[in-house]
Design an enzyme around this catalytic site. Structure first.
Site, short mmCIF file in Angstrom:
data_model
loop_
_atom_site.label_atom_id
_atom_site.label_comp_id
_atom_site.label_asym_id
_atom_site.label_seq_id
_atom_site.Cartn_x
_atom_site.Cartn_y
_atom_site.Cartn_z
N CYS A 110 -21.29 -15.97 -8.61
CA CYS A 110 -22.50 -15.06 -8.65
C CYS A 110 -22.67 -14.48 -9.77
O CYS A 110 -22.86 -15.02 -10.77
CB CYS A 110 -22.56 -14.41 -7.25
SG CYS A 110 -24.18 -14.10 -6.99
N HIS A 204 -21.65 -18.15 -3.35
CA HIS A 204 -20.32 -17.53 -2.75
C HIS A 204 -19.42 -18.24 -1.90
O HIS A 204 -19.56 -18.12 -0.81
CB HIS A 204 -20.90 -16.24 -1.95
CG HIS A 204 -21.53 -14.95 -2.83
ND1 HIS A 204 -20.52 -13.79 -3.25
CD2 HIS A 204 -22.76 -14.85 -3.13
CE1 HIS A 204 -21.47 -13.08 -4.08
NE2 HIS A 204 -22.54 -13.68 -4.20
N GLU A 206 -16.61 -17.67 -1.32
CA GLU A 206 -15.66 -16.87 -0.43
C GLU A 206 -16.28 -16.40 0.85
O GLU A 206 -15.45 -16.12 1.98
CB GLU A 206 -15.18 -15.64 -0.92
CG GLU A 206 -16.42 -14.37 -0.92
CD GLU A 206 -17.77 -14.54 -2.12
OE1 GLU A 206 -18.31 -13.88 -2.07
OE2 GLU A 206 -17.50 -15.64 -2.68
#
Length: 223
Positions: A110, A204, A206
């Site tokens: 990002c 993202h 994660e």
């Protein structure tokens, strides 16, 4: 050993404490660990230390976070651009430069992808709509890989990804190519073909359970 850059907040709360903190959402280290790596947090430091820090690592991740200061890419700050995070900008730009110079595998997530673009002379769109569900809520949309790219070798088919951003790559930095797009044409991944392993993703990973991008970084770091 995968180094992950961190936030630097003037006030954070945990237990009975409310103090300045260098912090990282737990999704980042868990993603590294899930992909078989060891995560090391890299809080903002004197940029002159970046070469020494990167020399001790096998891979580098530039994490998501606040907007890049527009002055970094020669632009005036627009109304909806967030406050500057100058210590992070300086430190992470130095980490990127050190990784590029040393050939250390590098992943930008990002903000990290946007900062990679800026580090190579590119610019950013300071505000766009449709890539976040609501304030503080991640959205999901599909990204489609570009054939023949590093990213396409990692994720050959279109896939849904978790996203939360209001800025995007505008003019590409030196040597970068777009390796994935959203349906609206927004660049969702960029890479540097002249380097051994350099990739930025606008989403993202994660925040999801797809380990492929991080596993590819860890594999390159082992190599």
């Amino acid at each position: 050993m995968i180094g992950v850059s961190t936030y630097l907040e003037s006030k954070a709360s945990w237990g009975v404490w409310e103090l300045p903190a260098a912090l990282l959402p737990v999704g980042y280290p868990r993603l590294v660990q899930g992909a078989g790596g060891i995560a090391a947090m890299l809080p903002p430091d004197d940029p002159s230390y970046a070469d020494e820090v990167v020399a001790r690592l096998d891979g580098v991740v530039i994490a998501g976070g606040p907007d890049v200061e527009p002055a970094r890419y020669g632009a005036e700050r627009e109304e909806r651009t967030g406050p500057a995070a100058r210590e992070r900008d300086a430190w992470e730009l130095a980490l990127i430069e050190a990784a590029l110079t040393s050939g250390t595998p590098l992943l930008g997530i990002c903000r990290g992808m946007q900062l990679l673009n800026v580090a190579l002379g590119g610019t950013l769109v300071q505000h766009m709509e449709g890539h976040a569900e609501a304030v503080g809520v991640f959205g999901t949309h599909e990204v489609k890989p570009v054939p023949g790219t590093l990213y396409e070798s990692i994720a050959p088919a279109a896939s849904a990804v978790p996203a939360y951003h209001h800025q995007a790559v505008d003019r590409l930095g030196r040597g970068l190519v777009v390796s994935a797009y959203a349906a609206d044409g927004t660049p969702e991944a960029v890479e540097l073909p002249s380097a051994d392993w350099v990739l930025g993703v606008q989403w993202h990973p994660e925040m999801g359970d797809d380990l492929r991008v991080m596993a590819a970084l860890v594999g390159a770091a082992r190599g």
